[in-house]
Design a protein around this motif. Structure first.
Motif, PDB file in Angstrom:
ATOM      1  N   PRO A   1       1.017  -1.040  -0.105  1.00 16.69           N
ATOM      2  CA  PRO A   1      -0.036   0.046   0.097  1.00 16.69           C
ATOM      3  C   PRO A   1       0.860   1.173  -0.021  1.00 16.69           C
ATOM      4  N   HIS A   2       2.245   1.156   0.154  1.00 19.50           N
ATOM      5  CA  HIS A   2       3.086   2.252   0.420  1.00 19.50           C
ATOM      6  C   HIS A   2       3.887   2.518  -0.852  1.00 19.50           C
ATOM      7  N   ALA A   3       3.603   1.779  -1.764  1.00 16.19           N
ATOM      8  CA  ALA A   3       4.457   1.869  -3.095  1.00 16.19           C
ATOM      9  C   ALA A   3       3.957   2.978  -3.976  1.00 16.19           C
ATOM     10  N   THR A   4       4.760   3.657  -4.432  1.00 15.68           N
ATOM     11  CA  THR A   4       4.581   4.630  -5.880  1.00 15.68           C
ATOM     12  C   THR A   4       4.256   3.975  -6.903  1.00 15.68           C
ATOM     13  N   LEU A   5       3.181   3.950  -7.718  1.00 14.34           N
ATOM     14  CA  LEU A   5       2.812   3.171  -8.645  1.00 14.34           C
ATOM     15  C   LEU A   5       2.676   4.020  -9.837  1.00 14.34           C
ATOM     16  N   LEU A   6       2.962   3.657 -10.968  1.00 15.42           N
ATOM     17  CA  LEU A   6       3.232   4.625 -12.223  1.00 15.42           C
ATOM     18  C   LEU A   6       2.566   3.918 -13.397  1.00 15.42           C
ATOM     19  N   LEU A   7       1.913   4.768 -14.177  1.00 19.16           N
ATOM     20  CA  LEU A   7       1.349   4.141 -15.466  1.00 19.16           C
ATOM     21  C   LEU A   7       2.361   4.943 -16.448  1.00 19.16           C
ATOM     22  N   ASN A   8       2.598   4.113 -17.279  1.00 19.17           N
ATOM     23  CA  ASN A   8       3.630   4.345 -18.303  1.00 19.17           C
ATOM     24  C   ASN A   8       3.448   4.128 -19.697  1.00 19.17           C
ATOM     25  N   ASP A   9       3.847   5.198 -20.718  1.00 16.86           N
ATOM     26  CA  ASP A   9       3.466   4.935 -22.004  1.00 16.86           C
ATOM     27  C   ASP A   9       4.609   5.935 -23.008  1.00 16.86           C
ATOM     28  N   PHE A  10       4.700   5.343 -24.236  1.00 21.13           N
ATOM     29  CA  PHE A  10       5.496   6.156 -25.225  1.00 21.13           C
ATOM     30  C   PHE A  10       4.632   7.019 -25.889  1.00 21.13           C
ATOM     31  N   ASP A  11       3.382   6.827 -25.895  1.00 19.69           N
ATOM     32  CA  ASP A  11       2.381   7.432 -26.912  1.00 19.69           C
ATOM     33  C   ASP A  11       1.836   8.861 -26.155  1.00 19.69           C
ATOM     34  N   MET A  12       2.498   9.937 -26.613  1.00 21.83           N
ATOM     35  CA  MET A  12       2.415  11.194 -26.060  1.00 21.83           C
ATOM     36  C   MET A  12       0.858  12.061 -27.031  1.00 21.83           C
ATOM     37  N   SER A  13       0.284  11.183 -27.631  1.00 28.18           N
ATOM     38  CA  SER A  13      -0.951  12.037 -28.212  1.00 28.18           C
ATOM     39  C   SER A  13      -2.190  11.931 -27.411  1.00 28.18           C
ATOM     40  N   ALA A  14      -3.144  12.617 -27.809  1.00 27.44           N
ATOM     41  CA  ALA A  14      -4.556  12.525 -27.153  1.00 27.44           C
ATOM     42  C   ALA A  14      -5.024  11.194 -26.645  1.00 27.44           C
ATOM     43  N   ALA A  15      -4.462  10.128 -27.261  1.00 29.88           N
ATOM     44  CA  ALA A  15      -5.028   8.750 -26.812  1.00 29.88           C
ATOM     45  C   ALA A  15      -4.568   8.460 -25.460  1.00 29.88           C
ATOM     46  N   TYR A  16      -3.330   8.922 -25.269  1.00 28.81           N
ATOM     47  CA  TYR A  16      -3.054   8.744 -23.699  1.00 28.81           C
ATOM     48  C   TYR A  16      -3.643   9.707 -22.581  1.00 28.81           C
ATOM     49  N   GLU A  17      -4.088  10.817 -23.108  1.00 28.50           N
ATOM     50  CA  GLU A  17      -4.525  11.524 -22.087  1.00 28.50           C
ATOM     51  C   GLU A  17      -6.056  11.037 -21.993  1.00 28.50           C
ATOM     52  N   CYS A  18      -6.834  10.622 -23.145  1.00 31.79           N
ATOM     53  CA  CYS A  18      -8.324  10.071 -23.091  1.00 31.79           C
ATOM     54  C   CYS A  18      -7.953   8.663 -22.068  1.00 31.79           C
ATOM     55  N   LEU A  19      -6.969   8.077 -22.205  1.00 29.77           N
ATOM     56  CA  LEU A  19      -6.781   6.696 -21.272  1.00 29.77           C
ATOM     57  C   LEU A  19      -6.680   7.313 -19.650  1.00 29.77           C
ATOM     58  N   ILE A  20      -5.880   8.299 -19.566  1.00 33.81           N
ATOM     59  CA  ILE A  20      -5.805   8.740 -18.191  1.00 33.81           C
ATOM     60  C   ILE A  20      -7.010   9.284 -17.460  1.00 33.81           C
ATOM     61  N   GLU A  21      -7.663  10.050 -18.353  1.00 32.29           N
ATOM     62  CA  GLU A  21      -8.862  10.846 -17.796  1.00 32.29           C
ATOM     63  C   GLU A  21      -9.923   9.400 -17.473  1.00 32.29           C
ATOM     64  N   GLY A  22      -9.928   8.599 -18.372  1.00 41.06           N
ATOM     65  CA  GLY A  22     -10.694   7.291 -18.129  1.00 41.06           C
ATOM     66  C   GLY A  22     -10.331   6.708 -16.830  1.00 41.06           C
ATOM     67  N   VAL A  23      -9.059   6.445 -16.702  1.00 42.62           N
ATOM     68  CA  VAL A  23      -8.606   5.761 -15.486  1.00 42.62           C
ATOM     69  C   VAL A  23      -9.011   6.728 -14.208  1.00 42.62           C
ATOM     70  N   LEU A  24      -8.879   7.725 -14.345  1.00 42.75           N
ATOM     71  CA  LEU A  24      -9.126   8.963 -13.298  1.00 42.75           C
ATOM     72  C   LEU A  24     -10.481   8.976 -12.711  1.00 42.75           C
ATOM     73  N   GLU A  25     -11.426   8.801 -13.930  1.00 41.34           N
ATOM     74  CA  GLU A  25     -12.896   9.106 -13.786  1.00 41.34           C
ATOM     75  C   GLU A  25     -13.340   7.573 -13.145  1.00 41.34           C
ATOM     76  N   ALA A  26     -12.606   6.494 -13.366  1.00 37.46           N
ATOM     77  CA  ALA A  26     -12.994   5.367 -12.741  1.00 37.46           C
ATOM     78  C   ALA A  26     -12.674   4.892 -11.480  1.00 37.46           C
ATOM     79  N   GLY A  27     -11.728   5.921 -10.916  1.00 34.52           N
ATOM     80  CA  GLY A  27     -11.492   6.066  -9.493  1.00 34.52           C
ATOM     81  C   GLY A  27     -10.160   5.363  -9.101  1.00 34.52           C
TER      82      GLY A  27
END
Length: 428
Positions: free
Chosen positions: A220-246
């Protein structure tokens, strides 16, 4: 707001410290106090893959055969060569990334390389360098045995693998790239693999929830990253969906392999501004800037560029040094960036590219000296002798990080954690 990167670096990365020093409860009035920087808060990182044999005592005193297997050998023992490279590494970097690709870490099911990787991680942490594991889930460099399983078993095996690694390494590795390159994962078609199948079946966001929940539960104390090479809006949409999903993400990983040329300040800042709006720390997780010819621009997948030799050149090395300085200045000028990991200290790493700070013969390039002059020069406080006032106070401006305050034969370690004014009390 100033657009001068040096002014922004000072604004976001330094503190004006007032340190009140007491000796046996009384102010150390009129005495000399020495302040010495010991570490940066910013994570100046690099891969540590090449040091696994050294950390495990696997290198002998036999002469190194050199990259060509014989001719061109320096005659230097391989252990001595590795130790010399390690000295260069530790004199510049303070953060390591170690490899946990399933196909390399556990090529045979049930026989993970835990002992060697744990020894290597401890080798770094004992030298003051935190370690990140990369990655826990990825559709590439995967194990054949995972691909052969039916989809429900792939999910179970992946979750079990994450829980095992995060548990086994807790306290030594407390930072992980949990899942890598999810934007492309369900449509990846270069070869069959278990994760693409289950990502296609579950969907990207449920897949991310599955692996993050497993890692979070294990540590529970670890720092956990989501990592990607795609700097397009597709990664932004994914991040937004992940955050909206809680789903809780601790930091965003942005890759920047610049084999086809330096991004430049404008593009780098544009990327940072887009991804910083989520309010999450940003880690530049994988960066390379080459010192030879650039990869042709028509190459879409960098892995498709495979050539017998990719040499470093004098003009390329000067270009690389200039671009390294500009890139690090740009990153440190942006307050969202907390870490920068360079993808290999030596040439001849990923794709055989001349992307390192050190040539294949073990000699540092101009880029090494240029970055060192920033990290341990311009952005570093050398031992500084200050005179305490009548209340035992000394003042200095320093980069956020760890400092040693010494006087009267005694020393105390303090930290500057926030930019701006800082008041610290030191009892000797």
């Amino acid at each position: 707001m100033s657009s001068d990167p040096d002014a922004l670096i000072r604004q976001h990365r330094t503190a004006d410290a007032t340190v009140t020093v007491t000796l046996d409860g009384a102010p150390l009035a009129g005495r000399e106090v020495v302040v010495t920087q010991r570490n940066h808060e910013f994570l100046f990182g690099c891969t540590g893959f090449e040091f696994i044999p050294l950390a495990n005592g696997e290198l002998g005193a036999a002469p190194d055969a050199g990259p060509d297997g014989g001719t061109g050998s320096s005659g230097e023992p391989e252990a001595a060569r590795a130790e010399r490279l390690a000295e260069l590494w530790f004199d510049l970097f303070n953060f390591a990334t170690l490899p946990f690709y399933l196909g390399q870490f556990e090529p045979e099911r049930g026989r993970p390389d835990t002992r060697r990787l744990l020894a290597t991680a401890r080798w770094f942490t004992e030298r003051g360098c935190p370690v990140k594991g990369h990655p826990l889930a990825w559709h590439s460099v995967t194990a054949e045995w995972l691909t052969e399983l039916p989809n429900p078993d792939v999910v179970r095996a992946q979750v079990e693998r994450i829980r095992r690694e995060v548990t086994d390494f807790a306290g030594v590795i407390d930072m992980w790239d949990v899942i890598n390159e999810v934007v492309i994962m369900p449509i990846f078609d270069r070869y069959d693999n278990g994760l693409t199948r289950i990502c296609r079946e579950l969907g990207r966001i449920p897949m991310i929830r599955t692996v993050f929940d497993a890692a979070r539960e294990a540590n529970p104390h670890a720092t956990l990253l989501l990592n990607d090479f795609d700097m397009s809006a597709a990664y932004e949409c994914l991040i937004e969906g992940v955050l909206e999903a809680g789903i809780r993400i601790d930091a965003l990983g942005l890759q920047s392999h610049m084999h086809q040329g330096y991004w430049g300040e404008e593009r780098t800042l544009e990327v940072l501004d887009r991804f910083s709006r989520y309010g999450l720390p940003i880690h530049f997780t994988e960066t390379t800037i080459v010192s030879g010819h650039l990869m042709p621009p028509e190459i879409v997948d960098l892995n498709d560029y495979q050539i017998p030799q990719w040499p470093s050149t004098p003009e390329g090395e000067e270009r690389q040094a200039d671009e390294i300085v500009r890139h690090y200045r740009t990153l440190l000028s942006h307050p969202s960036v907390r870490a920068m990991t360079y993808w290999g200290i030596s040439d001849g790493g990923w794709l055989g590219a001349p992307g390192g700070f050190v040539r294949v013969d073990g000699t540092p390039k101009p880029s090494y000296d240029a970055l060192h002059s920033l990290v341990k020069g311009e952005w570093w406080l050398p031992p500084t002798t200050l005179g305490a006032d009548e209340r035992g106070r000394v003042r200095f401006n320093g980069f956020l990080g760890e400092y040693e305050v010494s006087a009267a034969g005694r020393s105390v370690t303090v930290r500057l954690d926030r930019p701006g004014p800082a008041a610290l009390d030191v009892a000797l």
